[in-house]
Design a protein around this motif. Structure first.
Motif, PDB file in Angstrom:
ATOM      1  N   TRP A 330       0.526  -1.279  -0.077  1.00 28.08           N
ATOM      2  CA  TRP A 330      -0.087  -0.061  -0.302  1.00 28.08           C
ATOM      3  C   TRP A 330       0.703   1.526   0.226  1.00 28.08           C
ATOM      4  O   TRP A 330       1.804   0.921   0.142  1.00 28.08           O
ATOM      5  CB  TRP A 330      -1.195   0.075   1.790  1.00 28.08           C
ATOM      6  CG  TRP A 330      -0.060  -0.383   2.618  1.00 28.08           C
ATOM      7  CD1 TRP A 330       0.369  -1.315   2.841  1.00 28.08           C
ATOM      8  CD2 TRP A 330       0.519   0.878   3.184  1.00 28.08           C
ATOM      9  NE1 TRP A 330       0.605  -0.859   4.306  1.00 28.08           N
ATOM     10  CE2 TRP A 330       1.589  -0.006   4.696  1.00 28.08           C
ATOM     11  CE3 TRP A 330       0.154   1.770   2.650  1.00 28.08           C
ATOM     12  CZ2 TRP A 330       1.351   0.759   5.462  1.00 28.08           C
ATOM     13  CZ3 TRP A 330       1.183   3.212   4.303  1.00 28.08           C
ATOM     14  CH2 TRP A 330       2.130   2.484   4.972  1.00 28.08           C
ATOM     15  N   SER A 331       0.311   2.352  -0.210  1.00 28.16           N
ATOM     16  CA  SER A 331       0.892   3.342  -0.540  1.00 28.16           C
ATOM     17  C   SER A 331      -0.626   4.286   0.086  1.00 28.16           C
ATOM     18  O   SER A 331      -1.620   4.745   0.089  1.00 28.16           O
ATOM     19  CB  SER A 331       0.880   4.363  -1.479  1.00 28.16           C
ATOM     20  OG  SER A 331       0.489   4.727  -1.951  1.00 28.16           O
ATOM     21  N   LEU A 332       0.155   5.323   0.584  1.00 25.24           N
ATOM     22  CA  LEU A 332      -0.886   6.955   1.798  1.00 25.24           C
ATOM     23  C   LEU A 332       0.265   7.952   1.838  1.00 25.24           C
ATOM     24  O   LEU A 332       1.156   8.035   2.011  1.00 25.24           O
ATOM     25  CB  LEU A 332      -1.161   6.348   3.611  1.00 25.24           C
ATOM     26  CG  LEU A 332      -1.867   7.446   3.668  1.00 25.24           C
ATOM     27  CD1 LEU A 332      -3.201   7.605   3.969  1.00 25.24           C
ATOM     28  CD2 LEU A 332      -1.508   6.848   5.887  1.00 25.24           C
ATOM     29  N   ALA A 333      -0.431   8.996   0.907  1.00 23.47           N
ATOM     30  CA  ALA A 333      -0.113  10.123   0.921  1.00 23.47           C
ATOM     31  C   ALA A 333      -1.235  11.582   1.418  1.00 23.47           C
ATOM     32  O   ALA A 333      -2.310  10.757   1.091  1.00 23.47           O
ATOM     33  CB  ALA A 333      -0.323  10.331  -0.570  1.00 23.47           C
ATOM     34  N   GLY A 334      -1.175  12.299   2.327  1.00 25.03           N
ATOM     35  CA  GLY A 334      -1.568  13.578   2.275  1.00 25.03           C
ATOM     36  C   GLY A 334      -0.668  14.831   2.437  1.00 25.03           C
ATOM     37  O   GLY A 334       0.592  14.487   1.797  1.00 25.03           O
ATOM     38  N   GLY A 335      -1.226  16.100   1.601  1.00 27.57           N
ATOM     39  CA  GLY A 335      -1.147  17.066   0.612  1.00 27.57           C
ATOM     40  C   GLY A 335      -1.638  18.376   1.105  1.00 27.57           C
ATOM     41  O   GLY A 335      -3.180  18.386   1.446  1.00 27.57           O
ATOM     42  N   PHE A 336      -1.463  19.676   0.109  1.00 27.19           N
ATOM     43  CA  PHE A 336      -2.602  20.485  -0.146  1.00 27.19           C
ATOM     44  C   PHE A 336      -1.865  21.260  -0.393  1.00 27.19           C
ATOM     45  O   PHE A 336      -0.759  21.007  -1.391  1.00 27.19           O
ATOM     46  CB  PHE A 336      -2.368  21.430   1.362  1.00 27.19           C
ATOM     47  CG  PHE A 336      -1.139  22.347   1.363  1.00 27.19           C
ATOM     48  CD1 PHE A 336      -0.527  23.087   0.847  1.00 27.19           C
ATOM     49  CD2 PHE A 336      -0.363  21.802   2.163  1.00 27.19           C
ATOM     50  CE1 PHE A 336       1.011  24.110   0.826  1.00 27.19           C
ATOM     51  CE2 PHE A 336       1.255  22.042   2.447  1.00 27.19           C
ATOM     52  CZ  PHE A 336       1.579  23.161   1.635  1.00 27.19           C
ATOM     53  N   ASP A 337      -3.095  22.349  -1.266  1.00 27.91           N
ATOM     54  CA  ASP A 337      -2.821  22.839  -2.181  1.00 27.91           C
ATOM     55  C   ASP A 337      -3.698  24.414  -1.725  1.00 27.91           C
ATOM     56  O   ASP A 337      -4.542  24.616  -1.408  1.00 27.91           O
ATOM     57  CB  ASP A 337      -3.795  23.110  -4.177  1.00 27.91           C
ATOM     58  CG  ASP A 337      -3.676  21.577  -4.212  1.00 27.91           C
ATOM     59  OD1 ASP A 337      -2.941  21.499  -4.939  1.00 27.91           O
ATOM     60  OD2 ASP A 337      -3.908  20.550  -3.668  1.00 27.91           O
ATOM     61  N   TYR A 338      -2.467  25.207  -1.998  1.00 24.93           N
ATOM     62  CA  TYR A 338      -2.635  26.920  -1.418  1.00 24.93           C
ATOM     63  C   TYR A 338      -2.721  27.686  -2.248  1.00 24.93           C
ATOM     64  O   TYR A 338      -2.079  27.679  -3.127  1.00 24.93           O
ATOM     65  CB  TYR A 338      -1.808  27.281  -0.945  1.00 24.93           C
ATOM     66  CG  TYR A 338      -1.853  28.474   0.712  1.00 24.93           C
ATOM     67  CD1 TYR A 338      -3.689  28.284   1.756  1.00 24.93           C
ATOM     68  CD2 TYR A 338      -1.746  29.414   0.540  1.00 24.93           C
ATOM     69  CE1 TYR A 338      -3.327  29.572   1.800  1.00 24.93           C
ATOM     70  CE2 TYR A 338      -1.816  30.495   0.825  1.00 24.93           C
ATOM     71  CZ  TYR A 338      -2.492  30.764   1.398  1.00 24.93           C
ATOM     72  OH  TYR A 338      -3.339  32.007   2.338  1.00 24.93           O
ATOM     73  N   ASP A 339      -3.564  28.229  -2.556  1.00 22.52           N
ATOM     74  CA  ASP A 339      -4.040  29.788  -3.486  1.00 22.52           C
ATOM     75  C   ASP A 339      -3.193  31.059  -3.173  1.00 22.52           C
ATOM     76  O   ASP A 339      -3.816  31.976  -2.597  1.00 22.52           O
ATOM     77  CB  ASP A 339      -5.123  29.723  -4.745  1.00 22.52           C
ATOM     78  CG  ASP A 339      -5.873  29.084  -5.072  1.00 22.52           C
ATOM     79  OD1 ASP A 339      -5.258  27.742  -5.279  1.00 22.52           O
ATOM     80  OD2 ASP A 339      -7.464  28.226  -4.831  1.00 22.52           O
ATOM     81  N   ILE A 340      -2.074  31.479  -3.392  1.00 16.27           N
ATOM     82  CA  ILE A 340      -1.681  32.399  -3.167  1.00 16.27           C
ATOM     83  C   ILE A 340      -1.961  33.823  -3.733  1.00 16.27           C
ATOM     84  O   ILE A 340      -2.068  34.471  -3.261  1.00 16.27           O
ATOM     85  CB  ILE A 340      -0.156  32.411  -2.649  1.00 16.27           C
ATOM     86  CG1 ILE A 340       0.568  32.474  -4.600  1.00 16.27           C
ATOM     87  CG2 ILE A 340       1.084  31.520  -2.289  1.00 16.27           C
ATOM     88  CD1 ILE A 340       1.951  31.893  -4.728  1.00 16.27           C
ATOM     89  N   THR A 341      -2.561  33.516  -5.066  1.00 13.94           N
ATOM     90  CA  THR A 341      -3.397  34.113  -5.691  1.00 13.94           C
ATOM     91  C   THR A 341      -4.236  33.673  -6.880  1.00 13.94           C
ATOM     92  O   THR A 341      -4.440  32.453  -6.874  1.00 13.94           O
ATOM     93  CB  THR A 341      -2.084  34.957  -6.700  1.00 13.94           C
ATOM     94  OG1 THR A 341      -1.602  35.308  -7.521  1.00 13.94           O
ATOM     95  CG2 THR A 341      -1.047  35.523  -6.474  1.00 13.94           C
ATOM     96  N   PRO A 342      -5.408  34.753  -7.318  1.00 11.46           N
ATOM     97  CA  PRO A 342      -5.882  33.865  -8.158  1.00 11.46           C
ATOM     98  C   PRO A 342      -5.623  33.449  -9.944  1.00 11.46           C
ATOM     99  O   PRO A 342      -5.912  31.694 -10.143  1.00 11.46           O
ATOM    100  CB  PRO A 342      -7.156  34.569  -9.010  1.00 11.46           C
ATOM    101  CG  PRO A 342      -7.046  36.262  -8.040  1.00 11.46           C
ATOM    102  CD  PRO A 342      -5.472  35.957  -7.461  1.00 11.46           C
ATOM    103  N   LYS A 343      -3.779  33.729  -9.915  1.00  8.92           N
ATOM    104  CA  LYS A 343      -3.344  33.286 -10.972  1.00  8.92           C
ATOM    105  C   LYS A 343      -2.477  31.526 -11.027  1.00  8.92           C
ATOM    106  O   LYS A 343      -1.508  30.804 -11.204  1.00  8.92           O
ATOM    107  CB  LYS A 343      -2.502  33.657 -11.818  1.00  8.92           C
ATOM    108  CG  LYS A 343      -3.657  34.484 -12.540  1.00  8.92           C
ATOM    109  CD  LYS A 343      -3.354  35.540 -13.570  1.00  8.92           C
ATOM    110  CE  LYS A 343      -4.047  36.172 -14.052  1.00  8.92           C
ATOM    111  NZ  LYS A 343      -3.196  36.939 -15.150  1.00  8.92           N
ATOM    112  N   ALA A 344      -2.047  31.807  -9.098  1.00  9.73           N
ATOM    113  CA  ALA A 344      -1.046  31.047  -8.361  1.00  9.73           C
ATOM    114  C   ALA A 344      -1.331  30.273  -7.371  1.00  9.73           C
ATOM    115  O   ALA A 344      -2.255  30.643  -6.405  1.00  9.73           O
ATOM    116  CB  ALA A 344       0.622  32.097  -8.079  1.00  9.73           C
TER     117      ALA A 344
END
Length: 440
Positions: A330-344
């Motif tokens: 098995w593999s287990l992953a965690g993470g995040f996405d963070y919008d620092i601007t509307p484009k980035a």
């Protein structure tokens, strides 16, 4: 025992090593998960629950209900490092006298093989288009099982691994349907081409004689399937998918050469040699939660039924099954996405993966071990229709043993056992992925 029988047994011995596809790649055994630059940046922590063509490989439901056409391409550079070290491997050369046991001596050769796994590039691409506001079709092209290794000709591991090249191309035509506003389903066919070139050394009777050689090349087309669902609401998405095991059938040529003395009659070419083995199925469960207007949290677990890779089955005229004894992992992953601007957007993630190889059964074809993956990446919306993705991984492999007992010329008077005693040390890999997404 007839010459024909002896020659067939020698060919079996050659094929045992030639089709040993163990690999310390960037994911789990010899499976490569680097099919998306966006996914690379978050350690593949939410792909089965994301939407659009970039997630099509993980879940065909990802394209259901899309409003516009979309496409994604990516290329990932993989730079693995590590040492494969002898720790007392011995070989028992035959005496040809059933009353006298072989005397074991050191296998000899270079005792440290540095960086035997070659650098590589993994390409991927996908495209999807809506037929209606609820139904979309698409296709993904990936390379999920690919690696190249190159040991020195005088490496201590030469009898179990010399040069290996494995390439796969997976073509996945898919359909996704938005059944309701909250339920999306998808299905796909996986058409997979496999091409392999593998070589190994063969011991001659005397240590003073040069080694012989065995080489095999083969290819074949095979089929599998993928199915998935996604559940959506205003702040969360859950995705569940299943990628089937694929039974691979390779056909090619086997050449045994360089054997002298009592083994010379075994030099031969086998045209039309065949082998059959199965790659693992995968159950993928993923989730994405919009914690704030800017922050999305991701998680993904993958269960691999590597026990499907239980044996390599050789066809006529050999007709034998060779045990591999992989275990489910098995593999287990965690993470995040963070919008620092509307484009980035910035992202990061971490993944833990367990190896399906087992102590006592691990060889140097390319060794595999448990690993941690640390990831970071970013996206930038260059125009309303074009986004650029970049990601990087650092993969840290645990030190482990290389300890599979092998033997050449099994079933003949020339049987030559090799008691492997080695280890993988200081292994790691760096991945850099660059890609883009297009809407149209």
């Amino acid at each position: 025992m007839s010459f024909r029988t002896k020659a067939s047994l020698l060919a079996v011995s050659a094929l045992v090593s030639a089709f040993g596809f163990e690999s310390a790649a960037s994911a789990n055994a010899y499976y490569l998960q680097s099919q998306s630059a966006r996914g690379t940046g978050r350690a593949f922590s939410g792909e089965g629950a994301d939407t659009g063509a970039a997630s099509l490989w993980w879940n065909p439901a990802a394209i259901a209900g899309i409003r516009d056409g979309s496409a994604a391409i990516a290329a990932t550079v993989i730079r693995p490092k590590g040492n494969v070290i002898d720790n007392g491997t011995v070989i028992g050369r035959p005496t040809f006298n059933p009353n006298i046991a072989p005397t074991y001596r050191p296998v000899g050769g270079n005792s440290v093989s540095r960086d035997p796994i070659n650098n590589g590039i993994v390409p991927s691409g996908s495209i999807a288009y809506p037929l209606t506001d609820r139904i979309a079709i698409g296709v993904a092209v990936t390379s999920p099982f690919s690696f190249t290794t190159n040991y020195e000709a005088n490496s201590w591991a030469r009898y179990s691994a010399d040069k290996t090249r494995l390439r796969t191309i997976d073509i996945q035509p898919s359909i996704g349907i938005a059944v309701t506003d909250w339920l999306r389903v998808g299905g796909a066919l996986n058409v997979e081409y496999t091409d392999a070139d593998l070589t190994n050394a063969l011991p001659n009777v005397l240590a003073t004689l040069p080694d012989g050689q065995q080489s095999l090349s083969g290819d074949g087309w095979d089929l599998g399937w993928t199915a998935g669902v996604q559940f959506h609401n205003d702040f969360a998405t859950v995705g569940v998918s299943y990628k089937s095991s694929i039974e691979h059938n390779l056909k090619g040529n086997l050449v045994v050469s360089g054997l002298v003395g009592p083994l010379a009659a075994s030099n031969r070419t086998v045209d039309g040699a065949t082998a059959r083995f199965s790659t693992p199925g995968q159950v993928i469960v993923a989730g994405r939660v919009r914690a704030t207007n800017q922050l999305t949290l991701n998680a993904q677990v993958v269960a691999y039924n590597w026990s499907k890779f239980d044996a390599i089955r050789l066809g006529a005229p050999l007709n034998v099954a060779l045990p591999e004894n992989y275990r489910d992992s098995w593999s287990l992953a965690g993470g995040f996405d963070y919008d620092i601007t509307p484009k980035a957007t910035l992202r990061a993630g971490i993944q833990r993966a367990k190896t399906p190889t087992q102590d006592g059964l691990r060889d140097a074809r390319v060794p595999d071990s448990n690993r941690w993956t640390y990831a970071a990446g970013a996206s930038y919306q260059l125009t309303p229709h074009i986004a650029l993705d970049a990601g990087a991984n650092y993969i840290d492999f645990a030190n482990t043993t290389i300890d599979r007992v092998t033997a050449a010329y099994v079933g003949t008077a020339a049987v030559t056992p090799i008691i492997t005693n080695g280890y993988l040390k200081n292994a790691h890999a760096i991945e850099a992925s660059l890609g883009g997404r297009l809407s149209f």
